[in-house]
Scaffold this motif. Structure first.
Motif, PDB file in Angstrom:
ATOM      1  N   ALA A 542       0.553  -0.265   6.367  1.00  0.00           N
ATOM      2  CA  ALA A 542       0.563  -1.622   6.948  1.00  0.00           C
ATOM      3  C   ALA A 542       0.140  -2.636   5.887  1.00  0.00           C
ATOM      4  CB  ALA A 542      -0.366  -1.694   8.146  1.00  0.00           C
ATOM      5  N   GLY A 543       0.832  -3.785   5.812  1.00  0.00           N
ATOM      6  CA  GLY A 543       0.531  -4.820   4.835  1.00  0.00           C
ATOM      7  C   GLY A 543       1.314  -4.710   3.561  1.00  0.00           C
ATOM      8  N   TYR A 544       2.246  -3.742   3.480  1.00  0.00           N
ATOM      9  CA  TYR A 544       3.061  -3.565   2.286  1.00  0.00           C
ATOM     10  C   TYR A 544       3.983  -4.782   2.134  1.00  0.00           C
ATOM     11  CZ  TYR A 544       6.445  -1.666  -0.984  1.00  0.00           C
ATOM     12  OH  TYR A 544       7.277  -1.474  -2.066  1.00  0.00           O
ATOM     13  N   LEU A 545       3.988  -5.359   0.920  1.00  0.00           N
ATOM     14  CA  LEU A 545       4.823  -6.539   0.649  1.00  0.00           C
ATOM     15  C   LEU A 545       6.254  -6.099   0.474  1.00  0.00           C
ATOM     16  CD1 LEU A 545       5.125  -9.548   0.039  1.00  0.00           C
ATOM     17  CD2 LEU A 545       4.626  -9.031  -2.356  1.00  0.00           C
ATOM     18  N   VAL A 546       7.092  -6.565   1.371  1.00  0.00           N
ATOM     19  CA  VAL A 546       8.508  -6.211   1.328  1.00  0.00           C
ATOM     20  C   VAL A 546       9.269  -7.237   0.504  1.00  0.00           C
ATOM     21  CG1 VAL A 546      10.565  -5.831   2.719  1.00  0.00           C
ATOM     22  CG2 VAL A 546       8.330  -5.069   3.560  1.00  0.00           C
ATOM     23  N   ALA A 547       9.110  -8.496   0.799  1.00  0.00           N
ATOM     24  CA  ALA A 547       9.817  -9.568   0.103  1.00  0.00           C
ATOM     25  C   ALA A 547       9.102 -10.890   0.400  1.00  0.00           C
ATOM     26  CB  ALA A 547      11.285  -9.640   0.518  1.00  0.00           C
ATOM     27  N   LYS A 548       9.526 -11.893  -0.262  1.00  0.00           N
ATOM     28  CA  LYS A 548       8.974 -13.216  -0.023  1.00  0.00           C
ATOM     29  C   LYS A 548      10.125 -14.214   0.107  1.00  0.00           C
ATOM     30  CE  LYS A 548       5.754 -16.709  -1.618  1.00  0.00           C
ATOM     31  NZ  LYS A 548       4.666 -17.067  -2.528  1.00  0.00           N
ATOM     32  N   VAL A 549      10.122 -14.919   1.235  1.00  0.00           N
ATOM     33  CA  VAL A 549      11.138 -15.946   1.458  1.00  0.00           C
ATOM     34  C   VAL A 549      10.636 -17.254   0.840  1.00  0.00           C
ATOM     35  CG1 VAL A 549      12.444 -17.262   3.174  1.00  0.00           C
ATOM     36  CG2 VAL A 549      11.902 -14.841   3.579  1.00  0.00           C
ATOM     37  N   HIS A 580       2.584 -19.387   6.494  1.00  0.00           N
ATOM     38  CA  HIS A 580       2.687 -20.420   5.463  1.00  0.00           C
ATOM     39  C   HIS A 580       3.171 -19.885   4.130  1.00  0.00           C
ATOM     40  CE1 HIS A 580       0.694 -23.157   8.179  1.00  0.00           C
ATOM     41  NE2 HIS A 580      -0.322 -22.324   8.309  1.00  0.00           N
ATOM     42  N   SER A 581       2.996 -18.578   3.885  1.00  0.00           N
ATOM     43  CA  SER A 581       3.392 -18.022   2.594  1.00  0.00           C
ATOM     44  C   SER A 581       4.834 -17.562   2.560  1.00  0.00           C
ATOM     45  CB  SER A 581       2.477 -16.842   2.243  1.00  0.00           C
ATOM     46  OG  SER A 581       2.646 -15.792   3.189  1.00  0.00           O
ATOM     47  N   GLY A 582       5.417 -17.198   3.714  1.00  0.00           N
ATOM     48  CA  GLY A 582       6.782 -16.669   3.733  1.00  0.00           C
ATOM     49  C   GLY A 582       6.869 -15.224   3.279  1.00  0.00           C
ATOM     50  N   GLU A 583       5.721 -14.533   3.117  1.00  0.00           N
ATOM     51  CA  GLU A 583       5.743 -13.145   2.675  1.00  0.00           C
ATOM     52  C   GLU A 583       6.058 -12.234   3.855  1.00  0.00           C
ATOM     53  OE1 GLU A 583       1.964 -12.467   0.965  1.00  0.00           O
ATOM     54  OE2 GLU A 583       2.444 -13.464  -0.941  1.00  0.00           O
ATOM     55  N   VAL A 584       7.022 -11.355   3.611  1.00  0.00           N
ATOM     56  CA  VAL A 584       7.412 -10.357   4.620  1.00  0.00           C
ATOM     57  C   VAL A 584       6.668  -9.065   4.300  1.00  0.00           C
ATOM     58  CG1 VAL A 584       9.318  -9.114   5.690  1.00  0.00           C
ATOM     59  CG2 VAL A 584       9.652 -11.462   4.866  1.00  0.00           C
ATOM     60  N   ARG A 585       5.827  -8.637   5.225  1.00  0.00           N
ATOM     61  CA  ARG A 585       5.037  -7.412   5.042  1.00  0.00           C
ATOM     62  C   ARG A 585       5.217  -6.500   6.245  1.00  0.00           C
ATOM     63  NH1 ARG A 585       1.107  -7.584   1.047  1.00  0.00           N
ATOM     64  NH2 ARG A 585       0.903  -9.643   0.006  1.00  0.00           N
ATOM     65  N   THR A 586       4.841  -5.233   6.002  1.00  0.00           N
ATOM     66  CA  THR A 586       4.898  -4.278   7.121  1.00  0.00           C
ATOM     67  C   THR A 586       3.728  -4.550   8.050  1.00  0.00           C
ATOM     68  OG1 THR A 586       3.660  -2.699   5.805  1.00  0.00           O
ATOM     69  CG2 THR A 586       6.057  -2.507   5.760  1.00  0.00           C
ATOM     70  N   ALA A 587       4.047  -4.574   9.338  1.00  0.00           N
ATOM     71  CA  ALA A 587       3.013  -4.820  10.335  1.00  0.00           C
ATOM     72  C   ALA A 587       2.241  -3.537  10.663  1.00  0.00           C
ATOM     73  CB  ALA A 587       3.631  -5.407  11.591  1.00  0.00           C
ATOM     74  N   ARG A 588       2.840  -2.408  10.368  1.00  0.00           N
ATOM     75  CA  ARG A 588       2.198  -1.107  10.590  1.00  0.00           C
ATOM     76  C   ARG A 588       2.724  -0.148   9.549  1.00  0.00           C
ATOM     77  NH1 ARG A 588       6.079   2.054  12.812  1.00  0.00           N
ATOM     78  NH2 ARG A 588       7.744   1.009  13.995  1.00  0.00           N
ATOM     79  N   ALA A 589       2.195   1.037   9.525  1.00  0.00           N
ATOM     80  CA  ALA A 589       2.669   2.047   8.583  1.00  0.00           C
ATOM     81  C   ALA A 589       4.071   2.487   8.979  1.00  0.00           C
ATOM     82  CB  ALA A 589       1.726   3.247   8.552  1.00  0.00           C
ATOM     83  N   VAL A 590       4.896   2.710   7.989  1.00  0.00           N
ATOM     84  CA  VAL A 590       6.279   3.149   8.222  1.00  0.00           C
ATOM     85  C   VAL A 590       6.251   4.606   8.636  1.00  0.00           C
ATOM     86  CG1 VAL A 590       8.553   3.415   7.187  1.00  0.00           C
ATOM     87  CG2 VAL A 590       7.112   1.463   6.550  1.00  0.00           C
ATOM     88  N   GLY A 591       6.975   4.911   9.702  1.00  0.00           N
ATOM     89  CA  GLY A 591       7.021   6.278  10.213  1.00  0.00           C
ATOM     90  C   GLY A 591       8.342   6.961   9.899  1.00  0.00           C
TER      91      GLY A 591
END
Length: 783
Positions: A542-549, A580-591
């Protein structure tokens, strides 16, 4: 002389031409209420406006002088003129009564005098009564006397004894003749009644009584008591008094008691009209005998007349730049009293910038004494006070209204040096946004302000305009906040004077931003070049940075404040977006059960009213094989960048190391490719240039590296990842399907061996420990 008769030529006497008289607006003003003279400005001739009657103008004076004033302007000049009215013999002597009756006792002594009423002639001097004559007779002759005032009195002289029994009545003709040429005359009948003997006549104690009385004596005041005695008895001894020859005296001035002989004041005496009076009193007894006496009354002057101020000329207005001692008005002062009572002094009352200067006798000029300022005082009500020198001093006051003419001595003044106004962008043209205001203390055209915008030559027309009359400011075209934030122009205010005066002020029009621009997404690009998406490890926490818009908004302020939200997702609970940052992160651990591909729609919205928005689409793929170190690095929040020189030094070091690394990696790849081509058994199938061409992967074929630099140390990490070729690209022919698995395995194994060797060469034995992580890193970062 008849009306319009020529009195004289003023222009010749003054040495002026008629054109000068006309240019200087010459005019004649007579003293008093009647205008008897007229001036012809074209010829300079002074003529009469009416037929003069000296007897009406100067009834009690032998000399008759009329005064007039000649007024000239440009400059103001006052000339006094005198006209002597010469008497002509146009009046005949007139007796008060056409018949005079005298009762004379027959025993009257020879040489007895009997007063007769004298004739009146309105003419004076030689034209007045000069002689009396009596019709021929044997009993009487005439005796003439000259009074104190020059009047001639006539008396009848008994020359022969009367006899009532012989002649009871005599009728005589009395003729009065003046000295004119030709002479005029008047007649009256004298009727003499002869009375029976009364041998005693009344006798006055004095023939002349001298009396002095003040002109302010009240009615009823005793003036004098005359007394006559008659020694006869009875009615012949009773005396009665009466006024005679009262034609020249007003009836209301004096009153006589017929029994006591007391003379009382009954009217108002006026020293200015007549300084003395002569009264004839007759005393008559019961037998008809009479005697006469004179009472000379001298009127004493008292200070009962206040000075009289007459304005001869007043300027309509005086310009405020007039120099001191400019003539404003001409006035005269007169006091009808005499002596010190008629002596006057004149001054200006109050604190005003005016003084009086003497022009000639009893005439003054009102002049300015200091500089004038119409803006301070537009007009002055100048009070001129004249005071006489009497014991009880009397004064008169005359007000002169002096208006100050305006000159253009004040420039306009703006109420503010800087005017700031706001206008919303995209407002329609001709919208009024405010106004400028300038005031001018001058009056009329000198104080009328007109506004204009100052532009340099060749400068294009500004976006604002100013109304010339009202100063209203309006925009002439719509403004765009993104193109121009403010407009500054110079406003001029000029008055209508000659020459005009002006002032300037700065006008600043600030453009208010409107929310007329929607957000623009910079990353991911809207052209679809990033459609391959982002890779996320299968074991990401959870919280892994995927991308930033990344998005921008051309507006300002609140209209440019952006917020991000996840509008649509394949699996809503797996990802979240920073507001406010536009950062796309995981909301939970990937299963393991999560789908391999996800499509996220991120909505970017500004905070304008109404708000505007844009959307960005992200493709996310879940992949296996990422190192644990990369997962930890992806989950960490970005640290704050160091400040100061340390940041500069680290940036320079990073650039050098990166350049060295790129050069080394390029050389290694080139050598590896050459070796691989030598080992190729034959022709291999052609692969697409990128994984996107095959549709089987999400990472490009180019090498991706991750550099980590620890601040303050020389310890660095370099992580390599080779191109992730698809094992079964869509472009291979169907016959080569049996070779796909072995080909991919052989290629990957060979590349991993070469990269491991390079890492061992660079880092020694410590690099082997991180080899697995290097093969799975998808981005590079420098810290």
């Amino acid at each position: 002389m008849a009306r319009d008769s020529v009195v004289g030529n003023v222009a010749q006497d003054l040495g002026l031409s008629p054109s000068q008289l006309a240019a200087r607006k010459a005019r004649v003003v007579s003293e008093g209420s009647e205008q008897r003279f007229r001036l012809d400005p074209r010829s300079g001739v002074l003529t009469l406006t009416e037929t003069l009657d000296r007897e009406h103008i100067c009834p009690h004076s032998e000399s008759c002088t009329l005064f007039f004033q000649l007024l000239l302007e440009n400059p103001v000049q006052l000339i006094r003129g005198e006209v002597d009215v010469r008497d002509v013999n146009d009046n005949s002597p007139v007796f008060p009564q056409k018949e005079m009756v005298l009762e004379i006792i027959e025993t009257a002594a020879l040489g007895s005098l009997f007063a007769l009423e004298r004739a009146r002639d309105k003419d004076v001097g030689i034209n007045g009564v000069q002689n009396y004559s009596l019709s021929p007779n044997s009993q009487f002759s005439l005796a003439l006397e000259t009074g104190k005032g020059g009047a001639k009195y006539v008396k009848l002289v008994l020359q022969r004894q009367l006899d009532r029994e012989e002649q009871r009545e005599l009728r005589l003709v009395l003729t009065a003749t003046d000295g004119g040429s030709p002479p005029r005359s008047g007649t009256a009948e004298v009727r003499v009644l002869v009375l029976d003997a009364n041998d005693n006549m009344p006798v006055f104690l004095r023939e002349v009584y001298e009396v002095r009385v003040a002109e302010n004596s009240p009615p009823g005041q005793l003036l004098v008591r005359v007394s006559a005695a008659d020694p006869d008895d009875g009615s012949n001894g009773k005396v009665r008094y009466a006024f005679t020859d009262m034609s020249e005296l007003p009836d209301e001035l004096f009153d006589l008691n017929i029994f006591t002989g007391e003379i009382l004041v009954s009217g108002k005496l006026d020293f200015e009209e007549s300084q003395y009076h002569e009264i004839q009193v007759k005393a008559t007894d019961g037998g008809g005998l009479s005697a006469h006496c004179k009472v000379h009354v001298e009127v004493l002057d008292v200070n009962d007349n206040a000075p009289e101020i007459t304005l001869s000329s007043v300027s309509a207005s005086v310009p405020e730049d007039a120099p001191p001692r400019t003539v404003v008005a001409v006035l005269s002062v007169r006091d009808r009293d005499s002596g010190d009572n008629g002596r006057t002094e004149c001054a200006v009352a109050g604190d005003v910038p005016f003084i009086l200067t003497a022009a000639f006798a009893e005439h003054y000029e009102l002049r300015t004494s200091a500089a004038l300022d119409r803006e301070t005082t537009a007009e002055y009500n100048v009070s001129v006070v004249a005071t006489d020198w009497g014991r009880a001093r009397l004064s008169a006051r005359e007000s002169v209204l002096v208006r100050i003419g305006d000159v253009n001595d004040n420039a306009p003044r703006f109420t503010q040096a800087l005017y700031s106004m706001w206008v919303s962008e995209n407002d329609a043209a001709s919208v009024r946004i405010g106004s400028v205001k300038a005031t001018d203390a001058d009056a009329g055209a000198n104080g009328r302000v007109r506004y204009a915008l100052l532009r340099e030559e060749g400068e294009e027309q500004t976006a604002v305009s100013v109304d010339a009359e009202s100063g209203a400011v309006s925009v002439v075209r719509a403004l765009d906040y993104e193109e121009v934030r403010a407009v500054e122009v110079t406003v001029s205010a000029a008055d209508g004077g000659s020459p005009p005066r002006s002032a300037t002020a700065l006008l600043r029009v600030l453009v208010r931003d409107e929310n007329d621009n929607a957000p623009v997404v910079l990353h991911p690009p809207p052209d679809g070049s990033a459609a391959l998406g982002e890779l996320v490890p299968r074991h990401a926490r959870a919280g892994y940075l995927v991308a930033k818009v990344v998005a921008v908004d051309a507006d300002a302020g609140q209209n440019a404040w952006l917020c991000y939200e996840l509008a649509k997702a394949t699996e809503p609970g797996l990802f979240r977006v920073g507001l406010h940052s536009g950062e796309v992160r995981t909301a939970r651990a990937v299963g393991e059960r999560d789908a391999a591909r996800h499509r996220l729609v991120v909505l970017v919205r500004d905070r304008g009213r109404p708000p505007r928005s844009a959307s960005a689409t992200l493709a996310v793929a879940l992949a296996d094989g990422f190192s644990e170190g990369h997962l930890r690095a992806s989950e960490e929040e970005p640290a704050a960048e160091p400040d100061g020189r340390l940041t500069l030094y680290l940036s320079v070091c990073l650039a050098c190391v990166s350049a060295l690394f790129v050069a080394s990696a390029a050389a290694a790849v080139a050598a590896k490719v050459r070796r691989a081509r030598r080992r190729e058994p034959g022709t291999l199938p052609t692969f697409p240039q990128s994984a996107a061409d095959s549709g089987a992967g999400s990472l490009p074929r180019s090498y991706v590296y991750d550099v980590r630099l620890a601040a303050g140390t020389v310890d660095s990490e370099f992580r390599f990842l080779g191109p992730l070729f698809p094992c079964f690209p869509a472009g291979l022919p169907q016959g080569a399907a049996d070779q796909r698995s072995s080909l991919c395995s052989a290629g990957l194994g060979q590349q991993e061996g070469d990269w491991a060797a390079q890492v061992r060469d660079l880092r020694g034995t410590g690099g082997a420990r991180r080899e697995r992580g290097m093969r799975q890193v998808g981005t590079w970062r420098g810290r």
